[in-house]
Write a protein that holds these residues in place. Sequence first.
Motif, PDB file in Angstrom:
ATOM      1  N   ALA A 181      64.672  95.029  52.816  1.00  0.00           N
ATOM      2  CA  ALA A 181      64.459  96.309  53.485  1.00  0.00           C
ATOM      3  C   ALA A 181      65.775  97.019  53.587  1.00  0.00           C
ATOM      4  O   ALA A 181      66.778  96.450  53.953  1.00  0.00           O
ATOM      5  N   GLY A 182      65.784  98.305  53.271  1.00  0.00           N
ATOM      6  CA  GLY A 182      66.990  99.088  53.372  1.00  0.00           C
ATOM      7  C   GLY A 182      68.092  98.543  52.492  1.00  0.00           C
ATOM      8  O   GLY A 182      69.288  98.697  52.772  1.00  0.00           O
ATOM      9  N   GLY A 183      67.713  97.874  51.378  1.00  0.00           N
ATOM     10  CA  GLY A 183      68.696  97.345  50.466  1.00  0.00           C
ATOM     11  C   GLY A 183      69.285  96.022  50.913  1.00  0.00           C
ATOM     12  O   GLY A 183      70.167  95.481  50.264  1.00  0.00           O
TER      13      GLY A 183
ATOM     14  N   PRO B 119      69.613  94.551  61.850  1.00  0.00           N
ATOM     15  CA  PRO B 119      68.307  93.994  61.478  1.00  0.00           C
ATOM     16  C   PRO B 119      67.587  93.445  62.704  1.00  0.00           C
ATOM     17  O   PRO B 119      68.207  92.904  63.621  1.00  0.00           O
ATOM     18  N   LEU B 120      66.276  93.601  62.726  1.00  0.00           N
ATOM     19  CA  LEU B 120      65.449  93.095  63.820  1.00  0.00           C
ATOM     20  C   LEU B 120      64.696  91.863  63.360  1.00  0.00           C
ATOM     21  O   LEU B 120      64.273  91.768  62.204  1.00  0.00           O
ATOM     22  N   ASP B 121      64.518  90.930  64.274  1.00  0.00           N
ATOM     23  CA  ASP B 121      63.763  89.710  64.003  1.00  0.00           C
ATOM     24  C   ASP B 121      62.491  89.714  64.843  1.00  0.00           C
ATOM     25  O   ASP B 121      62.552  89.876  66.062  1.00  0.00           O
ATOM     26  N   VAL B 122      61.363  89.535  64.175  1.00  0.00           N
ATOM     27  CA  VAL B 122      60.074  89.607  64.853  1.00  0.00           C
ATOM     28  C   VAL B 122      59.213  88.415  64.445  1.00  0.00           C
ATOM     29  O   VAL B 122      59.083  88.113  63.257  1.00  0.00           O
TER      30      VAL B 122
ATOM     31  N   ALA C  30      66.002  97.406  58.592  1.00  0.00           N
ATOM     32  CA  ALA C  30      65.863  96.028  58.127  1.00  0.00           C
ATOM     33  C   ALA C  30      65.070  95.227  59.153  1.00  0.00           C
ATOM     34  O   ALA C  30      65.418  95.214  60.334  1.00  0.00           O
ATOM     35  N   LEU C  31      64.023  94.561  58.698  1.00  0.00           N
ATOM     36  CA  LEU C  31      63.147  93.807  59.593  1.00  0.00           C
ATOM     37  C   LEU C  31      62.872  92.448  58.976  1.00  0.00           C
ATOM     38  O   LEU C  31      62.388  92.350  57.852  1.00  0.00           O
ATOM     39  N   ASN C  32      63.215  91.391  59.704  1.00  0.00           N
ATOM     40  CA  ASN C  32      62.896  90.031  59.289  1.00  0.00           C
ATOM     41  C   ASN C  32      61.626  89.591  60.013  1.00  0.00           C
ATOM     42  O   ASN C  32      61.558  89.659  61.238  1.00  0.00           O
ATOM     43  N   VAL C  33      60.652  89.133  59.267  1.00  0.00           N
ATOM     44  CA  VAL C  33      59.341  88.813  59.836  1.00  0.00           C
ATOM     45  C   VAL C  33      59.014  87.343  59.612  1.00  0.00           C
ATOM     46  O   VAL C  33      59.124  86.834  58.500  1.00  0.00           O
TER      47      VAL C  33
END
Length: 382
Positions: free
Chosen positions: A11-13, A158-161, A194-197
């Motif tokens: 995400a977002g490179g 970056p966010l972690d969800v 940026a999102l880490n899922v």
Amino acid sequence: MTWRTAAAATAGGLALGAVSLLLNGPPHGSAGSAAGTQGRAVSGVALVNDATRRPILGLTPLTDGTVIDLGRLAGLRLSLRADLAAGAHPGGVTFTMTGAKGDRYTHTDSRAPYFLCDDYADCPPLTTPDTYTLTVRPHTGAPFSVRFTVAAAPAAPPLDVLFVGNSLLGSVNRSSGEDTPALVRRLASAAGRALNVTEVIHSGYTLRQTWDDGLVAAALGGARQYDFIVLQEYSTLVAANPAAATETLLGTYAPAFARALKPGGRVVLFKNWALVDPAPFPTRAAATAAIDANYAALSAALATPNLLAPIGDEFETVIAAEGAPYLIEPDGKHPSDAAIYLDAVTLSGIVLSESPRGLADLYLTGPAAADLRAVAATAIGY
């Protein structure tokens, strides 16, 4: 059965690794910590959009370290509201907001709901970038304090969800084959975030069964930490058996939150929709009322900072205009492609802390997607 964990994305490179777990306890050392909430009249502080008179979910409740990004909230009139513990009647509160640069603002409100500024009016202190300590002193009871930052346009890390649930989250749309968490990640990427899922999804399971089978142990073990943990319970459990839902959340999941949430992290309770067949309730209206009441009680009982994702409320709004088949599949339970999109833009708005109105259309037509985003934006406070 579907069970997906540690999904990677770009995400977002940026290469996105596996997400941390979400479920964070209240900020360490905060007056609003879990240990400190007992006996308090003020249970927390909400960031409110004065135009809609709704809390802005994702930034509410304020926790230590919350960043109010004025760039992403441009054009909104904001205020802070003191939320009360169940049954509390403090008779008035005094707000004191002190900035690191020395600015200080004090306001006493003697009539509930209690606001930092006048009811549903623009609050000038929230337009000045600084790091603030807000103390809310009820006329009777102990004070509540929280530390937060107002920033002009901070860099977005970056966010972690973590998503834990069953097929209500795991159903895939027919166009791209993506489920709700994957669409949230895709929407974030399209918005330049940026999102880490991480997904722990097992069709047909309650949260208790997911725990008892060991599926979520690694995600909540503390090796990873999350900005948000989204919990989606079995479709009818909270409405029909609130005692079981409460025991699972408070007795089983809640002890893991302190180790699994980042400082300032929040739990998101996925408030589901009433099914076409309302049994054991006589009508869908009765089922909806039970969902509303029991989810509100569940949220209030959880000491960890948490919010309700108002999915069921949005369903009722759309169903009133379009009919149930627009959002619910012929089986009377699972989400349609339109509903999966509605769920995804709602959760995206919450975790990205910005209005869903500008998110991508994805697989829906422009007008249909825009209508659903407008419903989501209104429901979460934008």
